[in-house]
Design an enzyme around this catalytic site. Sequence first.
Site, PDB file in Angstrom:
ATOM      1  N   ASN A  19     -20.093 -19.240  32.420  1.00  0.00           N
ATOM      2  CA  ASN A  19     -21.211 -19.856  33.331  1.00  0.00           C
ATOM      3  C   ASN A  19     -20.988 -21.265  33.532  1.00  0.00           C
ATOM      4  OD1 ASN A  19     -23.950 -20.717  33.630  1.00  0.00           O
ATOM      5  ND2 ASN A  19     -24.571 -20.609  31.479  1.00  0.00           N
ATOM      6  N   LYS A  21     -22.981 -23.133  35.185  1.00  0.00           N
ATOM      7  CA  LYS A  21     -24.200 -23.752  35.004  1.00  0.00           C
ATOM      8  C   LYS A  21     -24.258 -24.491  36.436  1.00  0.00           C
ATOM      9  CE  LYS A  21     -23.822 -24.415  30.143  1.00  0.00           C
ATOM     10  NZ  LYS A  21     -24.455 -24.803  28.896  1.00  0.00           N
ATOM     11  N   HIS A 108     -31.182 -17.110  29.060  1.00  0.00           N
ATOM     12  CA  HIS A 108     -30.207 -18.401  28.477  1.00  0.00           C
ATOM     13  C   HIS A 108     -31.410 -19.273  28.048  1.00  0.00           C
ATOM     14  CE1 HIS A 108     -27.593 -21.655  28.470  1.00  0.00           C
ATOM     15  NE2 HIS A 108     -26.688 -20.894  28.548  1.00  0.00           N
ATOM     16  N   GLU A 110     -31.166 -22.646  28.094  1.00  0.00           N
ATOM     17  CA  GLU A 110     -31.671 -23.477  29.016  1.00  0.00           C
ATOM     18  C   GLU A 110     -32.877 -23.159  29.818  1.00  0.00           C
ATOM     19  OE1 GLU A 110     -27.809 -24.346  30.585  1.00  0.00           O
ATOM     20  OE2 GLU A 110     -27.121 -24.986  28.458  1.00  0.00           O
ATOM     21  N   GLU A 180     -26.143 -16.514  21.573  1.00  0.00           N
ATOM     22  CA  GLU A 180     -25.947 -17.891  21.804  1.00  0.00           C
ATOM     23  C   GLU A 180     -26.797 -18.847  20.845  1.00  0.00           C
ATOM     24  OE1 GLU A 180     -23.778 -18.468  25.628  1.00  0.00           O
ATOM     25  OE2 GLU A 180     -26.023 -18.758  25.974  1.00  0.00           O
ATOM     26  N   GLY A 186     -23.112 -26.277  24.186  1.00  0.00           N
ATOM     27  CA  GLY A 186     -22.710 -27.521  24.870  1.00  0.00           C
ATOM     28  C   GLY A 186     -22.933 -28.720  23.862  1.00  0.00           C
ATOM     29  N   SER A 225     -20.055 -23.099  22.764  1.00  0.00           N
ATOM     30  CA  SER A 225     -18.863 -24.039  22.445  1.00  0.00           C
ATOM     31  C   SER A 225     -17.734 -23.244  22.205  1.00  0.00           C
ATOM     32  CB  SER A 225     -19.391 -25.224  21.515  1.00  0.00           C
ATOM     33  OG  SER A 225     -20.099 -26.068  21.758  1.00  0.00           O
TER      34      SER A 225
END
Length: 263
Positions: A19, A21, A108, A110, A180, A186, A225
Amino acid sequence: MVRVSQQKHPEPRPLVVGNWKMNGTPVTVSALLSALQRHALSGELTARADVAVCPASIFIPQALTVLAGTAVTIGAQNAAAHESGAYTGEVSAGMLAAFGVRYVILGHSERRALFGDQDDVVAKKVRQALNAGLVPIVCVGETLAERESGATFDVVRRQLKAVIEEVGMDALSRCVLAYEPVWAIGTGVTATPAQAQEVHAFLRQMLAASSREVAGQIQILYGGSVKASNAAELFACEDIDGGLIGGASLDSEEFLAICQAAK
Ligand code: PEP
């Protein structure tokens, strides 16, 4: 822990998805794609896993062109909850499919936290993606506060249930799941293999209550991560079928090493 899969059904190859991003310029994306093309053509990138990369949507045509003729497939990071129409700024699942995109990341954290993609929106996006013939990668995961209050299972159950209620169990078998934990995305803090395996097994047990066949076949990726240094121990877990890789997928050598760590 014994996986609830049916021994009759061979497990699919692991899947590793990058991904990217909202990262990259035409120059850096070009360099990354060339390196991936080289690793893909030599066979080393996909020797142990199916591999996909999800660039920002403006780079998707470039990725499709450079990686054509390799085993690497392309995904998108989002798609609209509607089929077409007056939705300025959106890209539909049908448009992505028409270009040759295979996967789309939906739900996701985010998107959930920053763009209002709540459970019902994610579910509608999954329906649109399936209707268009894409493979949705449905992300679920708890925040740190939710984990610390003991709500992890409740949160991922609620997130997954919303999708099942929208599309049904049969259609879910055409999805990939990704666990996740938000606190691991991140941050450099990775879930331990035991923490990840516990949630993956929970998700599979939850699905098995409705369909042991779907539970056994569905791929559940871990994301948060993942790096070359921790990938192998995560991928070795019984219910972890690969990874969704953020930051580390922007480095072709690191991403290659992660793909090669697949079990
Ligand atoms: C992600 O964005 O899906 C992700 C897992 O990011 P990272 O690997 O950087 O934690």
